[in-house]
Design a protein around this motif. Structure first.
Motif, PDB file in Angstrom:
ATOM      1  N   PHE A  93       4.666   1.231   0.265  1.00 31.64           N
ATOM      2  CA  PHE A  93       4.987   0.417   1.433  1.00 31.64           C
ATOM      3  C   PHE A  93       4.814  -1.049   1.055  1.00 31.64           C
ATOM      4  CE2 PHE A  93       3.931  -1.785   5.381  1.00 31.64           C
ATOM      5  CZ  PHE A  93       4.964  -1.376   6.191  1.00 31.64           C
ATOM      6  N   VAL A  94       5.921  -1.767   1.080  1.00 34.91           N
ATOM      7  CA  VAL A  94       5.902  -3.174   0.669  1.00 34.91           C
ATOM      8  C   VAL A  94       6.287  -4.037   1.859  1.00 34.91           C
ATOM      9  CG1 VAL A  94       6.856  -4.877  -0.918  1.00 34.91           C
ATOM     10  CG2 VAL A  94       6.597  -2.510  -1.652  1.00 34.91           C
ATOM     11  N   THR A 146       9.369  -2.525   3.878  1.00 31.53           N
ATOM     12  CA  THR A 146      10.147  -1.364   3.470  1.00 31.53           C
ATOM     13  C   THR A 146       9.215  -0.366   2.806  1.00 31.53           C
ATOM     14  OG1 THR A 146      12.089  -0.589   2.262  1.00 31.53           O
ATOM     15  CG2 THR A 146      10.725  -2.254   1.174  1.00 31.53           C
ATOM     16  N   GLU A 147       9.713   0.827   2.668  1.00 32.83           N
ATOM     17  CA  GLU A 147       8.899   1.891   2.099  1.00 32.83           C
ATOM     18  C   GLU A 147       9.701   2.538   0.973  1.00 32.83           C
ATOM     19  OE1 GLU A 147       7.733   4.728   5.024  1.00 32.83           O
ATOM     20  OE2 GLU A 147       6.390   5.820   3.687  1.00 32.83           O
ATOM     21  N   LEU A 148       9.293   2.282  -0.244  1.00 31.28           N
ATOM     22  CA  LEU A 148      10.003   2.856  -1.384  1.00 31.28           C
ATOM     23  C   LEU A 148       9.619   4.319  -1.550  1.00 31.28           C
ATOM     24  CD1 LEU A 148       9.675  -0.086  -3.925  1.00 31.28           C
ATOM     25  CD2 LEU A 148      11.571   0.454  -2.412  1.00 31.28           C
ATOM     26  N   ASN A 178       0.862  -1.181   0.000  1.00 35.83           N
ATOM     27  CA  ASN A 178       0.000   0.000   0.000  1.00 35.83           C
ATOM     28  C   ASN A 178       0.894   1.224   0.000  1.00 35.83           C
ATOM     29  OD1 ASN A 178       0.819   0.383   2.744  1.00 35.83           O
ATOM     30  ND2 ASN A 178      -0.674  -1.210   3.283  1.00 35.83           N
ATOM     31  N   GLY A 179       0.297   2.336  -0.084  1.00 32.21           N
ATOM     32  CA  GLY A 179       1.084   3.560  -0.135  1.00 32.21           C
ATOM     33  C   GLY A 179       0.225   4.718  -0.563  1.00 32.21           C
ATOM     34  N   TYR A 180       0.903   5.742  -0.968  1.00 29.18           N
ATOM     35  CA  TYR A 180       0.144   6.908  -1.410  1.00 29.18           C
ATOM     36  C   TYR A 180       0.947   7.703  -2.419  1.00 29.18           C
ATOM     37  CZ  TYR A 180       3.119   9.512   1.916  1.00 29.18           C
ATOM     38  OH  TYR A 180       4.191  10.046   2.590  1.00 29.18           O
ATOM     39  N   LEU A 215      -2.485  17.029  -3.670  1.00 31.06           N
ATOM     40  CA  LEU A 215      -3.328  15.927  -4.144  1.00 31.06           C
ATOM     41  C   LEU A 215      -2.799  14.663  -3.488  1.00 31.06           C
ATOM     42  CD1 LEU A 215      -5.321  14.369  -5.937  1.00 31.06           C
ATOM     43  CD2 LEU A 215      -3.577  14.359  -7.731  1.00 31.06           C
ATOM     44  N   LYS A 216      -3.671  13.985  -2.780  1.00 32.90           N
ATOM     45  CA  LYS A 216      -3.219  12.778  -2.102  1.00 32.90           C
ATOM     46  C   LYS A 216      -4.106  11.608  -2.494  1.00 32.90           C
ATOM     47  CE  LYS A 216      -0.757  11.550   1.939  1.00 32.90           C
ATOM     48  NZ  LYS A 216      -0.195  12.041   3.190  1.00 32.90           N
ATOM     49  N   VAL A 217      -3.434  10.539  -2.916  1.00 30.05           N
ATOM     50  CA  VAL A 217      -4.159   9.342  -3.336  1.00 30.05           C
ATOM     51  C   VAL A 217      -3.582   8.149  -2.585  1.00 30.05           C
ATOM     52  CG1 VAL A 217      -4.809   7.880  -5.273  1.00 30.05           C
ATOM     53  CG2 VAL A 217      -4.483  10.333  -5.630  1.00 30.05           C
ATOM     54  N   PHE A 218      -4.396   7.497  -1.836  1.00 33.14           N
ATOM     55  CA  PHE A 218      -3.965   6.295  -1.105  1.00 33.14           C
ATOM     56  C   PHE A 218      -4.370   5.043  -1.873  1.00 33.14           C
ATOM     57  CE2 PHE A 218      -3.413   9.181   2.370  1.00 33.14           C
ATOM     58  CZ  PHE A 218      -2.447   8.585   3.162  1.00 33.14           C
TER      59      PHE A 218
END
Lengths: 661, 581, 332
Positions: A102-103, A115-117, A62-64, A657-660
């Motif tokens: 976020f993987v 980890t968080e790319l 997941n991530g944004y 602009l935020k996209v999750f």
């Protein structure tokens, strides 16, 4: 003879090859291409002897995406901003990802990784400035259960972790802050954010919000015999991390580049810090009694100052934290001692004690929380909740008078509930609701234990965030704090700015302070919610009145014995104009008045008399379940009637602009 | 560099697409069947301190080092159909101490595609692990352990992984390969044919021509009496690319055979052998280098099945001028500087590589091919410093392996008696004697308990002798001891301890080699009276067979009677969390 | 049966593959490299006196306990000429230590006493010596223009037009000659007319009683002109050598009429002592016909005024043994 034998050898070899070839020839007439059924594992990942052929079947992802653009026009800037008075760009100046991925995976029931790319592009029209890396690092987790209990291991980092207020943690000031400006890690949750803030004071925040960054190994044990649990940490906290003069390009560490078989050695990635090994160690042992607990907590921080000689600067903290409930009354707190060692000086010990008593409404008309605390000047811990910047001796020995990103110095004017060392004091918090109107009040007074500070500091709360975006506190290669303004007394830190006040009632020879400081703080917060045209309207007020004086006073005020007073008044307004479209507004003023014994302007012969204003409008537009636009337009103005050069005015537009996903 | 950036960008985009394309914006992503994700996670934190005699006067060397790394290798393996496979390993790495973006790097560690054409031909393009025979293309191990203690394997496995050492002699290369088989008739039941073409060096258009390695083999199999294989490998420079005057050619052709002489319920007797020849020459017209030579090896293998006893008796003869780049390139390059305490002492002289470095320092290792025989340290191995393909050796060898039926005890013995074929600096010939015994004692099986309680022992003695007048005589005795214990105190929680000791006394001449294998000089008599001891103790928890946490302490002592002032000690504590998935 | 045949075949091949080149050994001989050195036989000459002009030679003998690098240095006691012979052997003998009168460093040897030293550099330059006498110096091939041993008389024209040459200029033995006892020495300062030119001499074929200079060959590519130049290391000196061909065919040198040739770049004299110079006549662009009619060789002293300080320093050089050789430069 030899050549003859060698020739013979060649002949025999040739014969052997011919025999093989003739056999092959003979066979081909009757042979056919041998079909390959796919052998097991042939198409499994290579190097199976090392990496398990059975692949990961689930991957948590997941991530944004966060686009943050801004346009700014400082019509009356501080000096030396030219030619950046008018500017527009992408990114808020801090290291925040535009795409955060976020993987995490759980290869088996006992192990996992995460980890968080980090992806960022300034949209500058080229590839060179694009960034693809990790955001915070790599975390690995392992857990296992034995007859003794459950155990967990966290390795790598950054791990966001907390133990106890005095050893490892960050202060949570109830909910006394404006939520008009969004943080980079905020979610997309429409009116829920404001509803939660109205109801509980909590908003959707990132994990890092109330923890300390730590790298290394954390071993935790729970459900141990006797309801015991423990945690052990070994690694680096942020203050003893860093990679000065480090190699950063893996390709540059390849020996004999260009020849196959030579891979990066990563030699030099540690920089000089490799030979200045500094570490942070922590331990916590906790005993639970139902809802109550008592725990022993300790941290030990060691910074090596010389690569050859054993010269260290260390501090240690040992505390007992407790939490007891009886008849609805909660008694909690922490008590202990800490020491600090500077090369060439004896280790100095200092006490710390915090007692919190929460009395429910049923005993008194209002619910009360009393806080009593005393924290020695020799108690130092830059990983705890306590601000320990007030002891010049320690401060100068550890980080210098002021380090990059530091949030205050010396005698800081702080909100109710923020603890500062070299102080003893009392705080009182209470709250009351009148229908849709919720009030909460905080009051605190404290005094210096030892007369140490010849300086005071206070935060510019109203326009501090915008100011820190103009003057980045973490420019590339920063070796010191970012100093702002014509009088070099404003310092920016992460999402804020504070100002330093020099006192004049000091020993003219040694500049040592002559009088003990007393501090007062009063916080009043009002939260109101109503429906307008069947749409929710939220109105939040937050006022703070803080002061410092040479005599004990119940409240900040005026008079010859007052060093400084600061008032902040902020009103947030949120109204859902249409479904998923929320109008937002902010109005804030701050008033800072210096006393007689603070620095005066040479021409006006007057101490500080500052007035700052901020007016902002905008909207939150949630365009889908996980995507929203956030527009903010801020008008800011600041002036000091006594120091004519200390003024700025401007406006800033931000688009997020935020996209999750 | 730019190419790497673009590749990274492509892979990262691929990763995102894979993730987004399958995630349906949900936290838990079910990975499609045709997508395999494996990898490695590692946390390494190590602290190394220098002590000992030299530290008493050393005012220039850091006494304490601390570093580490956190890395994640994500192996993304896609099989769009049952006959095609694409794989890449994306490495994410963070240096210990690097907060909020510093010390982070992203690399492509591996990329290849492979598959099957028409159910008959296998092809593989990109990174690959190749191996032929020990005399053609083979990566022999460093030979610095004799049944090494479990506690030392954690670091060794780290090096093996970083350097793509798979433990089977394969060598990581880049290029293409194909193999296919013919099912034949009367004489040969199966004919397997394979070939490869790889590039090991690109030209700089100035001094280095492009270098390729190509080769192949034809295996003729007969179910009853075994197989015979023709092998060919050639390392050559493409002088036409970049217009170079000089390049090398190193063709090696061999024939290997495995012949089943006897096989019944009680015993099996096999003959295994290989022989062939190599050439090494330069294409330049003036003073060209041109040598060729032959080798041969044959061994009878007797397997007494009921007794769990295997005996191998063989003969080996490798000519003095035999040169095979693919087989003789050592994986350890002693010329490289250490990544820690490379120079110690006030005179900043280089610290000699030790058994500790070889267990600790990944930078000493490589899988690169070398067209000059890399320097070797006779203390570590003098009999076959370049593996079985070591040139100028002739002799016999004997291997014996024995195990009790319940495997409570597993024993092994190896003996080798070799001699030079051509003298070095004299007509006198060196003789080499190597004896090695190993034993695993699984005490828990004796005691009938489930938790592991295992002792492993290994001892190697090596003697080098040469007669002649005083100047010519050589006598070097080296012994290597490996011992360790593994005790599973609780389920999966092991107490580990071990010792590794190298003792070397005597003298020898170490040749200085130029141009492939040409001895230019002997810098001087190499006199040693060394003792290197490495002891270690620690704990290990096995979360699973692929996930472990090691916390270990190690102490290494190095003393040289010939240079007593430079005796030193290294203490090391490290935390290693490994997660293979 | 097949398996045994295969086994037999394989083993037979294995046996043949075990033959290798075993001689000589690899690398240097260890005894030579590290063995103890002893001078087993002291140096001796095959004769006490030698007449190189009669094609006589002399060789030297000595013996060592191992192969080692040795240096034989022969020094002319009068001329200072030096001949170096080097080797890496166990002994000195006729094959490796014969001297035919040639020289390594100018000047050339004369009829004189010579000191012959045997030096072992690796043994702290251990030195042992013997004396021999040269009764006839070596005669070198080629056609000599002049070696200045005799007074050239009318065969030499001395041009000191600007009176910038000093009295030291002329045929002299004040400095050791490059060959024999005499050479020609120039000295002067370009301080009268600042035009780089200081002075010159012209040498005519009449010094050898000829109309044109004789030479081994008139093919420019095969004809090498050789001469010795002496310098004292002072800067700014340039030697120029010009050749004149009989343009008008009158059999004599006619100034301003006969065509001149010279090597581009001339000869900056920055070295110390004597040094041999050579170039083919093709290098100066002369044709075979023109080369066959050389009427004069002109030697000029030039002061490099573009680099000189003000006032300019004196410049000087010596010249000796001007000769033509065929096919190759003069071999010392």
């Amino acid at each position: 003879m030899l050549s003859l034998l060698r020739s013979l050898g060649r002949l025999v070899l040739l014969g052997a090859c011919l025999a093989i070839a003739s056999q092959l020839q003979a066979q081909l007439s009757t042979s056919s291409l041998q079909g390959f059924a796919l052998p097991n594992g042939y198409l499994s990942p290579q190097g199976d002897s090392v990496l398990r052929p059975v692949p990961l079947r689930k991957l948590s992802v997941n991530g944004y995406y966060r686009f943050f653009g801004y346009g700014r026009n400082m019509t009356t800037p501080y000096p030396n901003l030219s030619p950046f008075e008018k500017t527009a760009g992408v990114g808020d100046g801090y290291r925040e990802p535009m795409l955060s991925l976020f993987v995490s995976g759980r290869p088996n029931s006992k192990s996992s990784f995460a980890t968080e790319l980090f992806f960022f592009t300034p949209y500058a029209g080229n590839f060179e400035d694009n960034v693809f890396t990790m955001n915070l690092g790599l975390n690995f987790y392992g857990n296992f259960r034995t007859r003794l209990g459950k155990f967990g291991v966290r390795a790598g980092g950054i791990h966001w972790y907390a133990m106890s207020p005095m050893t490892m943690g960050i202060l949570q000031i109830a909910d006394r802050y404006s939520i008009f400006d969004r943080t980079p890690w905020e979610g997309v949750d429409g009116t829920d954010k404001y509803e939660n803030y109205y109801n509980t004071g909590a908003i959707n925040q990132d994990l890092r919000w109330n923890n300390r960054a730590f790298q290394g190994l954390i071993v935790e044990g729970g459900s141990l015999p006797g309801n015991m649990s423990f945690a052990f940490l070994y690694g680096k906290a942020q203050n003893n991390g860093g990679l000065q003069q480090a190699q950063t390009d893996p390709l540059a560490t390849i020996i004999q580049p260009g020849i196959a078989g030579n891979i990066p050695t990563y030699n030099g990635f540690s920089g000089i810090n490799r030979s200045l090994p500094s570490s942070f160690t922590g331990f916590r042992l906790k005993k639970n009694f139902g809802k109550n607990f008592i725990s022993y907590n300790t941290v030990y921080n060691r910074n090596r100052l010389d690569s050859i000689k054993d010269v260290f600067q260390t501090y240690a903290v040992h505390t007992l934290e407790y939490n007891f409930n009886a008849a609805g009354i909660n008694i909690s707190g922490e008590a202990g001692a800490g020491n600090f060692t500077i090369p060439g000086q004896d280790t100095r010990w200092g006490e710390t004690a915090l007692l919190k008593i929460q009395i429910p409404q049923k005993y008194t008309y209002l619910p009360f929380e009393f806080q009593f605390y005393q924290i020695s000047k020799n108690f130092y811990n830059d990983n705890g909740e306590v601000q320990t910047f007030s002891n010049p001796e320690i401060q100068n020995a550890s980080t210098g008078p002021n380090q990059v990103g530091q949030a205050s110095v010396a005698g800081a004017l702080v909100q109710v509930g923020q603890f500062v060392h070299n102080r003893r004091g009392i705080n009182l918090n209470t709250e009351k609701s009148f229908g849709p109107l919720k009030l909460n009040l905080g009051w605190g007074i404290s005094q210096e234990i030892d007369t140490l500070s010849s300086e005071l500091s206070y935060v510019h709360r109203v326009n501090g965030l915008a100011l820190s975006r103009v003057y980045n506190p973490f420019p590339a290669g920063a070796t010191g704090p970012t100093v702002v303004g014509p009088y070099n007394r404003v310092f920016t830190f992460f999402r804020g700015a504070y100002e330093l006040v020099r006192l004049t009632d000091v020993d003219p020879g040694t500049i040592a302070p002559l009088t003990r400081k007393h501090f007062q703080a009063l916080d009043l917060q009002a939260k109101f919610k109503t429906n307008l045209f069947n749409r929710p309207l939220y109105l939040f007020y937050l006022g703070s009145w803080m002061g410092a004086s040479s005599t004990l006073k119940p409240l900040p005020g005026f008079g010859e014995d007052v060093y400084l007073q600061a008032q902040y008044h902020e009103i947030d307004l949120y109204y859902e104009l249409f479904p998923n479209f929320i109008l937002t507004g902010y109005w804030g003023v701050e008033y800072i008045k210096g006393g007689r014994d603070t620095e005066w302007d040479l021409t006006t012969q007057q101490p500080r008399n500052q007035f700052g204003r901020g007016l902002a409008l905008g909207f939150d537009w949630t365009v889908s379940e996980n995507a929203a636009f956030y527009i903010r337009q801020r008008f800011m103005k600041f002036e000091d009637a006594s120091f004519p050069l200390d003024r700025y005015q401007g406006n800033e537009t931000t688009i997020e602009l935020k996209v999750f996903f | 560099m730019l190419r790497t950036k673009l590749l990274l960008r492509a892979i990262c985009c691929g990763l995102i697409l894979i993730v987004l394309g399958t995630s349906e914006l949900s936290a838990q992503t079910e990975i499609p069947k045709n997508l395999h994700i494996n990898g490695l996670g590692r946390t390494l934190i190590q602290r190394t301190q220098l002590g000992g005699t030299i530290s008493e006067t050393d005012t220039t060397t850091a006494s304490d080092l601390m570093d580490g790394e956190f890395l994640l290798d994500l192996k993304i393996n896609a099989t769009p159909n049952e006959k095609t496979e694409v794989q890449s390993i994306l490495r994410l790495r963070n240096e210990f101490g690097g907060f909020f973006g510093s010390g982070m790097s992203v690399e492509v560690r591996e990329l290849f595609a492979r598959g099957i054409v028409g159910n008959s031909f296998r092809y593989h393009v990109g990174d690959m692990d190749l191996k032929m025979t020990p005399y053609t293309l083979f990566q022999h191990d460093a030979g610095l352990n004799v049944n090494e203690a479990e506690i030392f394997r954690a670091r060794q496995e780290l090096i093996d992984y970083e350097q793509f050492y798979n433990g089977d002699g394969t060598r990581r290369m880049q290029g293409g390969k194909i193999d296919f088989g013919l099912s034949a008739g009367a004489i040969f039941s199966e004919i397997n044919i394979s070939g490869f073409f790889t590039r090991v060096r690109g030209t700089d258009f100035f001094s280095l021509p492009t270098r390729f390695v190509s080769g192949g083999s034809i295996e003729l199999k007969n179910d009853r009496w075994g197989s015979i294989t023709g092998n060919y490998v050639n390392t050559f420079d493409a002088v036409s690319i970049g217009g170079f005057d000089n390049g090398i050619r190193n063709p090696v052709q061999t024939v290997s055979a495995n012949i089943h002489i006897l096989d019944n319920d009680n015993m099996a007797l096999d003959f295994e052998g290989e022989m062939g020849m190599s050439s090494i020459f330069e294409t330049q017209e003036t003073e060209p280098f041109d040598k060729d030579d032959t080798f041969a090896e044959g061994a009878f293998k007797l397997d007494l099945k009921p007794r769990n006893l295997q005996i191998t008796l063989g003969f080996r003869d490798v000519g003095p001028d035999f040169f095979s780049i693919g087989a003789q390139s050592n994986r350890v390059d002693l010329d490289r500087s250490r990544t820690f305490y490379s120079r110690i002492g006030n005179d900043r002289t280089t610290r000699q590589a030790s058994i500790f470095d070889l267990n600790r320092d990944r930078a000493l290792y490589t899988y690169a091919l070398s067209d000059v025989l890399r320097p070797y340290d006779p203390r570590f191995g003098n009999t076959q410093p370049y593996g079985r393909a070591t040139a100028n050796r002739r002799g016999v060898f004997l291997n014996v392996d024995y195990a009790l039926a319940d495997s409570a005890i597993e024993l092994g013995a190896e003996a080798m008696q070799m001699q030079e074929i051509r003298g070095q600096g004299t007509t006198e010939l060196k003789s080499f004697t190597l004896a090695r015994v190993t034993g695993d004692i699984n005490i828990n099986r004796w005691l009938g308990i489930d938790n592991i309680l295992k002792v492993n022992l290994g001892y190697q003695f090596e003697q080098t002798q040469r007669g002649g007048v005083e100047i010519e005589t050589v006598s070097l005795n080296s012994s290597l001891l490996d011992a360790g214990i593994q005790a599973e105190l609780f389920d999966n929680f092991d107490l580990l301890a071990g010792i590794k000791q190298l003792t070397s006394v005597g003298d020898d001449y170490i040749p200085e080699v130029i141009r492939f294998n040409e001895v230019r000089d002997f810098p001087g008599r190499y006199i040693v009276d060394d003792n290197e001891t490495m002891i270690a103790a620690g704990f290990r928890y096995r979360f699973s067979s692929m996930s472990t946490l090691n916390i270990q302490w190690e102490r290494f002592n190095s003393s040289r009677a010939t240079d007593a002032e430079r005796a030193y000690q290294i203490d090391q504590i490290f935390i290693l969390y490994s997660l293979y998935f | 049966m097949k398996k045994y045949l295969s086994l037999l075949l394989f083993i037979s091949v294995v046996i043949t593959a075990c033959q290798h080149q075993t001689d000589p050994f690899d690398g240097p001989n260890l005894i030579d490299r590290f063995g103890e050195f002893q001078l087993t036989t002291d140096i001796a000459a095959s004769r006490n006196s030698v007449d190189f002009s009669a094609d006589e030679q002399v060789f030297f003998t000595a013996g060592f306990s191992k192969n080692i690098n040795w240096v034989l240095r022969i020094t002319g006691k009068e001329s200072g000429a030096v001949k170096i012979i080097e080797g890496f052997d166990r002994e000195l003998n006729q094959e490796n230590a014969t001297w035919n009168g040639t020289t390594s460093d100018l000047p050339l040897f004369r009829d004189e006493e010579c000191l012959v030293e045997l030096i072992i550099p690796e043994e702290d330059s251990l030195t042992t010596s013997v004396d021999i006498t040269v009764t006839g110096e070596r005669i070198y091939e080629g056609s000599l223009i002049t070696n200045f041993e005799e007074d050239l008389g009318d065969g030499l024209f001395f041009g000191n037009f600007e009176f910038e040459l000093t009295g030291a200029t002329g045929r002299t033995n004040a400095i050791p000659a490059g060959q024999g006892e005499y050479c020609y020495f120039f000295e002067g300062t370009d301080n009268v007319v600042g035009n780089f030119f200081v002075g010159l001499i012209q040498i005519f074929p009449s010094v050898n009683g000829e109309t044109y200079f004789s030479m081994p060959t008139t093919i420019p590519e095969e004809s090498h002109f050789n001469f010795f130049l002496y310098g004292d290391g002072t800067p700014h000196t340039i030697a120029v050598i010009q050749f004149f061909t009989d343009t008008n065919g009158d059999g004599t040198f006619t100034d301003g009429v006969d065509k001149s040739f010279q090597l581009e770049g001339d000869f900056p004299v920055t070295h110390t002592g004597w040094k041999v110079f050579s170039h083919t006549m093709a290098d100066i662009g002369i044709s075979e016909a023109e080369l066959s009619q050389l009427t004069a060789v002109q030697v000029l002293l030039i002061s490099n005024m573009s680099a000189q300080p003000n006032p300019p320093n004196p410049v000087r050089f010596g010249i000796d043994y001007m000769t033509f050789t065929q096919d190759q430069p003069l071999s010392l």
